[in-house]
Design a protein around this motif. Sequence first.
Motif, PDB file in Angstrom:
ATOM      1  N   VAL A  11     -11.529  -8.245  -0.414  1.00 32.48           N
ATOM      2  CA  VAL A  11     -11.061  -8.896  -1.324  1.00 32.48           C
ATOM      3  C   VAL A  11      -9.739  -8.282  -1.840  1.00 32.48           C
ATOM      4  N   GLN A  12      -9.531  -6.976  -1.593  1.00 33.24           N
ATOM      5  CA  GLN A  12      -8.185  -6.504  -1.576  1.00 33.24           C
ATOM      6  C   GLN A  12      -7.258  -7.169  -0.825  1.00 33.24           C
ATOM      7  N   SER A  13      -7.656  -7.889   0.257  1.00 34.42           N
ATOM      8  CA  SER A  13      -6.480  -8.215   1.152  1.00 34.42           C
ATOM      9  C   SER A  13      -6.172  -9.859   0.925  1.00 34.42           C
ATOM     10  N   LEU A  24       2.071  -1.923  -1.676  1.00 28.29           N
ATOM     11  CA  LEU A  24       3.159  -1.102  -0.773  1.00 28.29           C
ATOM     12  C   LEU A  24       2.571  -1.635   0.861  1.00 28.29           C
ATOM     13  N   GLU A  25       1.320  -1.652   0.957  1.00 27.18           N
ATOM     14  CA  GLU A  25       0.751  -1.736   2.459  1.00 27.18           C
ATOM     15  C   GLU A  25       1.061  -3.036   2.696  1.00 27.18           C
ATOM     16  N   MET A  26       1.004  -4.010   2.002  1.00 27.14           N
ATOM     17  CA  MET A  26       1.214  -5.484   2.134  1.00 27.14           C
ATOM     18  C   MET A  26       2.567  -6.070   2.274  1.00 27.14           C
ATOM     19  N   ALA A  85       8.349  -7.247   5.162  1.00 30.32           N
ATOM     20  CA  ALA A  85       9.569  -6.813   5.730  1.00 30.32           C
ATOM     21  C   ALA A  85       9.327  -5.454   6.602  1.00 30.32           C
ATOM     22  N   PRO A  86       9.837  -5.110   7.628  1.00 27.12           N
ATOM     23  CA  PRO A  86       9.650  -3.869   8.361  1.00 27.12           C
ATOM     24  C   PRO A  86      10.358  -2.852   7.424  1.00 27.12           C
ATOM     25  N   GLU A  87       9.876  -1.437   7.664  1.00 24.99           N
ATOM     26  CA  GLU A  87      10.405  -0.398   6.917  1.00 24.99           C
ATOM     27  C   GLU A  87      11.754  -0.126   7.133  1.00 24.99           C
TER      28      GLU A  87
END
Length: 480
Positions: free
Chosen positions: A180-182, A201-203, A206-208
């Motif tokens: 669900v959190q995804s 932040l995990e989702m 863009a790349p770091e």
Amino acid sequence: MSLQPRMVLRAEQRLVMTAMLQQAIGLLPTTRLELQQAVQQEMMENSTLEENTDEIKETVDGEMPEVRDDLPETQTDERGEVEIDWENIVHDNYSTDSFSPPAGPDDFPTYEQTLAVPESLHEHLEWQLNLTVASKTVLALAMEIIGNIDDAGYLRSEPAEFITQKDFPQDALDEALSLVQSFDPPGVGARDLKECLLIQLEMLDAPEEDYGNLLPLARSLVEENIEGLFERNFSKLARQFKVSVEKINAAIEIIRSLTPEPGDRFSQERVEVAEPDVTVTKRGEGFDVTLNDDGLPPLRISPSYSAMAANRNEVGNDTRKYIEERVRAAVWFIKSIEQRRETIMKVSRSIVSFQKDFLEHGVSQLRPLVLRDVAEDIEMHESTVSRVTTGKYMETPQGVFNFKYFFHSGLVSIGGGSTSSVAVKEKIREIVDKEDKLKPLTDQQLVEKLREVDVVIARRTVTKYRKELRILSASRRKQF
């Protein structure tokens, strides 16, 4: 001792819900637009029901008109069905060869009726769940989790506290929560603000490198010292994480781009003008209540079909029985609408009698009111009052309000009386608006301020009302 069969007569009373009674009850909670649609639908399906173009329905001095005299006399048989008095159904002023005109432009749906209904957060999540491949256990657990997510997108309690599924492994529950959190929107299903921001932040797509390699620092700020972000002491944060103040500022800008309440975009309902069902106007020392019937045509039984049913010689038995059945349904539909109108007026007048001070002076004088008070006043069941107040609006000297706005629990005052929870929320808002922005009031201080105006309230209740008003805590309201 031997058992022998025997016959025993027993008389008992039972309430039987006929289809006609169900229809009458079903019309009570309908809005004006839904009732207009129901009338149009009934006229399309029942050719014996038509608009009475000769009659103009008026409401004088807020009084309800009586049930129309042109309806045939009815009585109820032992089955609860309506019997028609066919001897008096045909009137001299009705033409026996007149039929309803063909459908015109006014019979088509209006623009408002064709507007799409916005998708809710739960519908959006369930749609994604239906497209997900997982075990039946995980899908069932995920569905329960979705059902417990609030409008802001948060899961306010641990899943184990509300899951009704039995004998499921813990890893299945963890998988369901992660699933669900995804989902979109990012951060949905979080149990607190920290988890919500970390999920987002995990989702990040863009790349770091696009964020100057600041994502690890942003995650650390949220995970290790989210309270420090509200204090805005950047120098202290720079010393704690051993980086420059510039990097702290850059990382905080990333965090600011996130959404603290992911469900917000689904709560932006389409703005519509609420057409009042009832209008309350000031007259002398009291208030008049008038029902708004705009858009609802006066109805009657088609004289052509009435004449056909009454003429036993020219109409066959099967045809006559069919017409009788249709006329019976039309009569009950008209009477159900009249009953709905009368019930709305009774409830409206009762609300006005209870809330006179509010109508005179505003929200500070809104008194506590529950369904039982109105039900006892008009001698009806609470469920009937609940149905009538659903989706109805009242225009008052203070503005247009949903009927349910007037029903609130009360808080005990020092003098022994009670104050509406809505009035208390308004007092909290006023106190916060006038506070010193450099020294904002804590929830306990708000309790003390409310006590000064004779309102006794617990600190946790103040916290609850403050959150409902979307007022930040004292530490987050502080201005430097």
